[in-house]
Motif scaffolding. Structure first.
Motif, short mmCIF file in Angstrom:
data_model
loop_
_atom_site.label_atom_id
_atom_site.label_comp_id
_atom_site.label_asym_id
_atom_site.label_seq_id
_atom_site.Cartn_x
_atom_site.Cartn_y
_atom_site.Cartn_z
N SER A 70 0.91 -1.15 -0.04
CA SER A 70 0.12 0.09 0.14
C SER A 70 1.02 1.34 0.00
N ARG A 71 2.15 1.19 -0.08
CA ARG A 71 3.08 2.33 -0.05
C ARG A 71 3.83 2.65 -1.19
N ALA A 72 3.49 2.92 -2.33
CA ALA A 72 4.26 3.33 -3.41
C ALA A 72 4.60 4.80 -3.33
N PRO A 73 5.96 5.14 -3.60
CA PRO A 73 6.16 6.61 -3.73
C PRO A 73 5.79 6.94 -5.04
N GLU A 74 5.37 8.55 -4.88
CA GLU A 74 5.02 9.10 -6.14
C GLU A 74 6.29 9.25 -7.18
N PRO A 75 5.92 9.38 -8.13
CA PRO A 75 7.34 9.45 -9.19
C PRO A 75 8.31 10.37 -8.58
N ALA A 76 9.82 9.93 -8.80
CA ALA A 76 10.62 10.74 -7.83
C ALA A 76 12.07 10.46 -8.53
N THR A 77 12.91 11.32 -8.45
CA THR A 77 14.06 11.32 -8.68
C THR A 77 14.97 11.19 -7.40
N LEU A 78 15.86 10.25 -7.39
CA LEU A 78 16.84 10.14 -6.37
C LEU A 78 18.16 10.65 -6.65
N VAL A 79 18.72 11.67 -5.69
CA VAL A 79 19.95 12.29 -6.44
C VAL A 79 20.86 12.02 -5.32
N ILE A 80 22.02 11.35 -5.74
CA ILE A 80 22.90 10.78 -4.74
C ILE A 80 24.40 11.63 -4.88
N PHE A 81 24.55 12.37 -3.84
CA PHE A 81 25.64 12.90 -3.87
C PHE A 81 26.92 12.05 -3.19
N GLY A 82 27.89 12.06 -3.82
CA GLY A 82 29.20 11.17 -3.46
C GLY A 82 28.77 9.61 -3.96
N VAL A 83 28.22 9.48 -5.20
CA VAL A 83 27.75 8.37 -5.55
C VAL A 83 29.15 7.18 -5.72
N THR A 84 30.22 7.72 -6.04
CA THR A 84 31.54 7.13 -6.25
C THR A 84 32.02 6.52 -4.94
N GLY A 85 31.33 6.75 -3.83
CA GLY A 85 31.96 6.64 -2.60
C GLY A 85 31.65 4.94 -1.99
N ASP A 86 32.42 4.73 -0.81
CA ASP A 86 32.31 3.41 -0.45
C ASP A 86 30.90 3.02 -0.20
N LEU A 87 30.21 4.06 0.49
CA LEU A 87 28.79 3.83 0.99
C LEU A 87 27.75 3.65 -0.12
N ALA A 88 27.86 4.40 -1.06
CA ALA A 88 27.14 4.18 -2.19
C ALA A 88 27.43 2.86 -2.95
N LYS A 89 28.42 2.65 -3.14
CA LYS A 89 29.08 1.38 -4.03
C LYS A 89 28.44 0.26 -3.02
N ARG A 90 28.60 0.28 -1.90
CA ARG A 90 28.33 -1.07 -1.05
C ARG A 90 27.00 -1.36 -0.43
N LYS A 91 26.23 0.03 -0.18
CA LYS A 91 25.07 -0.01 0.56
C LYS A 91 23.90 0.58 -0.21
N LEU A 92 24.09 1.82 -0.83
CA LEU A 92 23.04 2.65 -1.32
C LEU A 92 22.48 1.90 -2.62
N LEU A 93 23.47 1.93 -3.62
CA LEU A 93 22.84 1.48 -5.03
C LEU A 93 22.36 -0.05 -4.53
N PRO A 94 22.97 -0.92 -3.87
CA PRO A 94 22.37 -2.37 -3.83
C PRO A 94 20.92 -2.16 -3.14
N ALA A 95 20.60 -1.40 -2.29
CA ALA A 95 19.46 -0.97 -1.32
C ALA A 95 18.30 -0.69 -2.67
N VAL A 96 18.82 0.52 -3.19
CA VAL A 96 17.86 1.09 -4.37
C VAL A 96 17.44 -0.19 -5.19
N PHE A 97 18.55 -0.64 -5.85
CA PHE A 97 18.18 -1.81 -6.63
C PHE A 97 17.32 -2.70 -6.26
#
Ligand SMILES: NC(=O)C1=CN([C@@H]2O[C@H](COP(=O)(O)OP(=O)(O)OC[C@H]3O[C@@H](n4cnc5c(N)ncnc54)[C@H](OP(=O)(O)O)[C@@H]3O)[C@@H](O)[C@H]2O)C=CC1
Ligand SMILES: O=C1O[C@H](COP(=O)(O)O)[C@@H](O)[C@H](O)[C@H]1O
Length: 567
Positions: A70-97
């Motif tokens: 019952s919880r679908a977000p509205e259309p949106a863009t996720l903007v990740i600053f620091g996307v080449t970093g350790d957190l983004a690679k190991r955790k954020l991108l996999p979480a969003v995927f």
């Protein structure tokens, strides 16, 4: 625009995104030094068909879909600053995927990665797909998923102190709006070193990107939020000059852990625990976050932070607040955060002169982990010679309210301890009278946050036989009984932020009070890092060997009638 850092992983020079765009941009529109999107590329993006997020039903996590249907977000863009970093690679991108693959991100969604490295969209897509393949956090990849996911990814780069990069992010949102045919909703995730939080927030503000007239705008800020009370307050002020508090999501990934949420579920979803949850029955509480890992290549960050800023001020304070708070009137952001603030405010202050009697710190020396020799902290790459950065802390908190008067809360966390385990143990008082031979043991209700997630109750039972001989037994609930793979905390929190639910994000005043609690420790230990004189109340930095449970002084802190749990 000043020259952004060149990527070793991505492209550079003539093959980079800037070069590619500059080449393709129409000469009359191209401003010197300003990068314009290639029209052909923009057109291609415009016509791109959105891929339905639920790629295939098979293999999806049934509980995740069930919980979020019952919880679908509205259309949106996720903007990740620091996307080449350790957190983004190991955790954020996999979480969003994972969220996208489970069909939880709504009908229209895309990601704009932002970094300082010059990369084309295509190079970034390759980078992100490689990160997904390499991360241990990535869910099982369904056939065809990666190919479809990569189409959602875009990249922008630049200097975070200048306007150009935010201007290009704005263009990305315009484009996304055309594709979504809706509003320009955006979640800005600041996954950068903390020194960049304020410049990025300001940059977004200068370019009008915090303005919600065209869609919701929210900002997620990583930890540590400030490096002490004064700087946290300054950062809060700076953020509030641009954003309303309702737009701000300070992330503490421990609050996204299923088992941390289960602590609230068990406390406030059952009638049997609450009557015992007070000074009448509880002897003390132990909160442990023990890590077997060492620095993992993060010396640059850790040397500045140390264990108090890295773990105690945020994660452990949150676990403490959830354990000690009163029952909220509802499960919503304000009700829960109000109660957490109340209990944090009730913690007896620890002025620096009292630190020696209520806290212990340590730093690991060389030792052995799982039978293998490992170097000490000071031998880790990037650590300063003779560094006095603490990697272990134990502290006794006293809570000045009716519920907890006289019940100490012992918190401990450290690196290179014998095993990875996070646990909250509520240790009850001994029975008032012993009618059976043998010791009167304390019952323990333990919440295993990770690993082996679950809850156990230790109590005494008669052993079989003629005699009334008692022995401690454990009743154990294991979370895996649900048969579901546990969701990554980042998935949960990202989705909550997209949905505008701030329940699991610390509010400004919580962060402030958490800093107030640890300020004395930082002042005492940083004022005279090597002092043995006791002038500042600061004890000597106690070393412990890697693979042991921390300095001996920690045993003295909890003793003599109590002992740390052997986990
Ligand atoms: N890593 C982790 O496990 C955890 C991290 N965090 C928090 O998440 C945030 C990000 O951490 P992490 O990913 O480890 O950090 P990293 O050092 O790996 O870098 C993050 C990003 O910031 C960029 N960056 C660094 N310095 C600058 C600069 N001067 N100008 C522009 N960009 C810069 C990096 O670019 P480049 O790639 O070019 O260097 C990278 O994209 C931090 O606040 C951290 O405390 C919180 C919990 C756990
Ligand atoms: O925020 C941090 O947390 C991790 C521990 O997180 P966990 O989810 O693995 O328990 C810690 O290793 C890191 O130093 C710290 O920055």
């Amino acid at each position: 625009m000043s020259t952004p850092k060149k990527s070793s992983a991505g492209t550079s020079g003539a093959t980079g995104k800037a070069a590619g765009r500059a080449k393709a941009a129409s000469p009359d529109k191209a401003t010197p030094g300003k990068v314009t999107k290639a029209p052909a590329k923009a057109a291609a993006r415009k016509t791109r068909t959105r891929v339905p997020a639920a790629v295939e039903k098979e293999g999806q996590n049934p509980f995740r879909a069930l919980m979020r249907r019952s919880r679908a977000p509205e259309p949106a863009t996720l903007v990740i600053f620091g996307v080449t970093g350790d957190l983004a690679k190991r955790k954020l991108l996999p979480a969003v995927f994972g969220l996208w693959q489970d069909g939880l991100l709504g009908s229209a969604f895309n990601i704009v990665g932002v970094g300082r490295q010059d990369m084309t969209d295509e190079a970034f897509r390759d980078f992100a797909i490689t990160a997904l393949k390499e991360s241990k956090e990535t869910d099982a990849i369904l056939p065809g998923s990666l190919e479809k996911f990569r189409e959602l990814l875009y990249y922008e780069f630049g200097e975070f102190g200048e306007d150009d990069v935010y201007d290009r992010v704005r263009t990305e949102l315009d484009r996304a709006e055309e594709e979504h045919g809706g509003r320009k909703n955006a979640l800005f995730y600041l996954s950068t070193p903390p020194s960049l939080f304020e410049p990025i927030s300001n940059g977004l503000g200068r370019l009008g990107l915090a303005d919600e007239s065209e869609g919701w705008r929210r900002i997620v800020i990583e930890k540590p939020f400030g490096r002490d009370l004064a700087s946290a307050r300054e950062l809060n002020d700076a953020i509030h000059r641009v954003w309303d508090e309702s737009q701000v999501y300070r992330i503490d990934h421990y609050l996204g852990k299923e088992t941390v949420q289960n602590l609230m579920a068990i406390r406030f979803g059952n009638a049997i625990f609450e009557p015992l949850w007070n000074r009448g029955y509880v002897d003390h509480v132990q909160i442990t976050a023990s890590e077997d890992l060492g620095l993992e290549g993060r010396a640059g960050y850790y040397e500045e932070a140390g264990v108090v800023r890295d773990m105690l001020q945020n994660h452990l304070m949150q676990l403490f607040a959830l354990t000690a708070m009163e029952a909220p009137a509802a499960f919503d952001a304000d009700a829960i955060r109000d109660e957490k603030v109340k209990v944090l405010r009730a913690v007896k202050p620890i002025p620096k002169g009292r630190v020696g009697s209520v806290a212990v710190r340590g730093q690991y020396g060389a030792g052995a982990m799982y039978g293998e020799k490992v170097p000490g902290y000071r031998q880790e790459p990037g650590v300063k010679t003779g560094s006095r950065t603490p990697t272990y802390v134990a502290v006794k908190l006293e809570v000045d309210n009716w519920r907890w008067q006289g019940v100490p809360f012992f918190l401990r966390t450290g690196k290179r301890l014998p095993k990875k385990v996070t646990e909250i143990a509520v240790v009850f008082k001994r029975p008032p009278l012993g009618i059976f031979p043998g010791g009167l043991e304390r019952n323990v209700l333990a919440f295993r946050i990770q690993p082996d997630e679950g809850v156990s109750l230790k109590f005494s039972s008669k052993t079989p036989g003629q005699e009334m001989v008692l022995r401690e037994v454990v009743m154990d609930f294991r979370y895996d009984a649900f048969g579901a793979q546990l969701e990554s905390p980042y998935s949960r929190l990202l989705l909550d932020a997209m949905l505008g639910d701030a329940t699991l994000f610390p509010r400004e005043d919580e962060v402030d009070h958490a800093w107030q609690i640890v300020s004395g420790l930082l002042e005492a230990w940083e004022a005279a890092p090597g002092s043995r004189t006791g002038k500042t109340g600061a004890p000597e930095l106690s070393n412990y060997a890697a693979g042991t449970w921390g300095p001996d002084e920690a045993e003295e802190l909890i003793g003599p009638d109590r002992r740390w749990r052997r986990l």
